[in-house]
Design an enzyme around this catalytic site. Structure first.
Site, short mmCIF file in Angstrom:
data_model
loop_
_atom_site.label_atom_id
_atom_site.label_comp_id
_atom_site.label_asym_id
_atom_site.label_seq_id
_atom_site.Cartn_x
_atom_site.Cartn_y
_atom_site.Cartn_z
CG HIS A 269 15.28 -0.11 12.86
ND1 HIS A 269 14.51 -0.18 11.70
CD2 HIS A 269 14.63 -0.84 13.74
CE1 HIS A 269 13.28 -1.14 12.04
NE2 HIS A 269 13.50 -1.42 13.42
CB ALA B 14 2.39 -5.70 4.62
CE1 TYR C 133 6.17 -5.73 15.11
CE2 TYR C 133 7.78 -5.94 16.50
CZ TYR C 133 7.07 -6.20 15.13
OH TYR C 133 8.16 -6.76 14.29
N GLY D 165 10.78 -0.67 27.22
CA GLY D 165 10.48 -2.00 26.71
C GLY D 165 11.78 -2.45 25.90
CG ASN E 278 -0.38 0.11 2.64
OD1 ASN E 278 0.94 0.29 2.67
ND2 ASN E 278 -0.92 0.04 3.52
CG LEU E 279 3.54 2.35 -2.50
CD1 LEU E 279 3.42 3.16 -3.75
CD2 LEU E 279 4.77 1.59 -2.32
CG PHE F 257 16.55 -12.34 17.37
CD1 PHE F 257 15.94 -13.29 17.13
CD2 PHE F 257 16.79 -12.39 18.70
CE1 PHE F 257 15.11 -14.38 17.86
CE2 PHE F 257 16.41 -13.20 19.82
CZ PHE F 257 15.49 -14.21 19.19
CG ASN F 258 18.01 -6.23 16.66
OD1 ASN F 258 17.61 -7.23 17.22
ND2 ASN F 258 17.77 -4.99 16.89
CB THR G 241 9.09 -9.83 15.73
OG1 THR G 241 9.92 -8.97 16.72
CG2 THR G 241 7.79 -9.80 16.29
N1 UDP Z 1 19.14 2.40 20.07
C1 UDP Z 1 19.78 3.61 20.47
N2 UDP Z 1 19.59 4.74 20.17
C2 UDP Z 1 18.61 4.92 18.71
C3 UDP Z 1 18.22 3.61 18.30
C4 UDP Z 1 18.33 2.50 19.10
O1 UDP Z 1 20.56 3.36 21.68
O2 UDP Z 1 18.91 6.02 18.08
C5 UDP Z 1 19.20 1.08 20.64
C6 UDP Z 1 18.03 0.38 21.13
O3 UDP Z 1 17.73 1.00 22.41
C7 UDP Z 1 18.36 -1.12 21.35
C8 UDP Z 1 19.28 -1.08 19.87
O4 UDP Z 1 19.77 0.16 19.71
O5 UDP Z 1 19.06 -1.61 22.35
C9 UDP Z 1 18.72 -1.52 18.84
O6 UDP Z 1 17.51 -0.91 18.61
P1 UDP Z 1 16.70 -0.89 17.34
O7 UDP Z 1 15.52 -0.02 17.27
O8 UDP Z 1 17.64 -0.92 16.02
O9 UDP Z 1 15.82 -2.42 17.34
P2 UDP Z 1 15.13 -3.33 18.20
O10 UDP Z 1 16.22 -3.85 19.13
O11 UDP Z 1 14.25 -2.36 19.03
O12 UDP Z 1 14.22 -4.40 17.46
#
Ligand code: UDP
Length: 323
Positions: free
Chosen positions: A188, A73, A140, A283, A32-33, A168-169, A116
């Protein structure tokens, strides 16, 4: 193979569309952009449309048209999900149910679902394998877990075979430099750090230095986008070969701290990066690391870019020339 990629204009979906197309699949992207980009869909057919549009889904999913659906999505920001849970249950649950209904009606019986690490909640042990209890701590994570549960029921009742991949990430970018991460707003860590390196933003905030980790910053398991796509491809092949529904945790099993990511980015880019200390983000568990043994054993998954510096290098290649 004919594959419908829902969310194929987004970060992970766009890499998947490229990969599937290069492997010889006929790919159709539905997006859906709302957060994806039309110019990120480099291959196949593109349809702009929303999963809330049931008539569109019915028309698109004609019997025999697709062998499988991959679903990327969704809304993905933890903080926003706490503020606007309705958006998350609508986009991630209700709309996915619409997609699954359309699949049922047209007889598509294979589904790869982007899940996730957030379905686990606060880690009880690390690295986390598939036996780790799932107790998400935000809407989420709950929205993704709900669909995992729906998929178990749909398999039992309707024979729909699915693989849930718990990322994970996700990190890095297309090694050819054609695709990369382009969220707006970007939340991120790696793209933000690289934006601080390129001058697109002034600095990077470190969210907490008082965690119970060696340097006090949070530890995450970063996985290269191409390794993630490879796992999707292997999962799809397993379903095509008649495998049962399955769930896999996907990460490298190596944790890197926020500070280590920044240090790596300074080394890779050769640029100074201004760092600012900020309070903890709500969180955020101190440490999230995957045990992906099951994916390695059952799918034969072998990450090719497990090294953090390689992920940062590819992401930097993208950051320097992205639109
Ligand atoms: N983080 C940070 N500064 C930022 C964005 C993220 O220190 O501007 C930290 C965040 O607290 C986490 C890690 O980087 O410990 C990875 O966060 P991200 O949002 O990339 O991925 P998530 O773990 O939330 O899926």
């Amino acid at each position: 193979m004919k594959i419908l990629v829902v969310g194929g204009a987004g970060y992970i979906g766009s890499h998947m569309v490229k990969r599937l197309s290069q492997l010889g699949c006929a790919v159709t992207t539905l997006d859906n952009l709302s957060s994806g980009h039309r110019d990120a869909v480099l291959y196949g057919n593109f349809i702009q449309g929303d999963l809330a549009d049931r008539a569109l889904l019915k028309g698109l999913l004609q019997p025999g048209r697709f062998d499988a659906v991959m679903h990327f999505a969704s809304s993905i920001q933890v903080g926003e999900s706490v503020q606007q849970p309705a958006k998350y249950y609508e986009n991630n649950v209700t709309n996915t149910l619409h997609l699954l209904d359309a699949m049922r009606e047209s007889g598509v019986q294979r589904f790869i679902f982007s899940s996730t690490a957030a379905t686990f909640g606060e880690p009880q042990y690390t690295p986390m394998d598939e036996r780790h209890p799932q107790a998400p701590i935000n809407p989420y994570g709950r929205s993704k877990l709900m669909i995992e549960q729906v998929l178990q029921d749909y398999d039992r009742a309707y024979g729909l075979k699915s693989v849930c991949l718990r990322y994970f990430n996700a990190a890095g970018a297309d090694p050819d430099g054609q695709l990369g991460e382009r969220h707006d707003p970007e939340t991120h860590l790696i793209p933000l750090v690289l934006q601080a390196a390129s001058g697109r933003r002034a600095d990077i905030a470190v969210f907490g230095r008082d965690y119970d980790t060696p340097d006090g910053t949070c530890i995450r398991d970063y996985i290269h986008i191409n390794d993630l796509c490879e796992a999707h491809w292997l999962a799809l092949q397993s379903l095509m070969q008649g495998a049962q529904s399955q769930r896999y945790n996907l990460g490298n099993g190596n944790g890197f701290s926020v500070q280590e990511v920044i240090d790596t980015a300074i080394r890779v880019t050769g640029q100074p990066i201004a760092v600012r200390d900020a309070p903890r983000r709500d969180g955020d568990p101190a440490r999230l690391v995957a045990d992906a043994t099951l994916a390695r054993q059952q799918l034969g998954w072998q990450p090719q870019f497990a090294d953090l510096a390689t992920m940062v290098r590819h992401a930097w290649g993208w950051e320097k020339q992205r639109p």
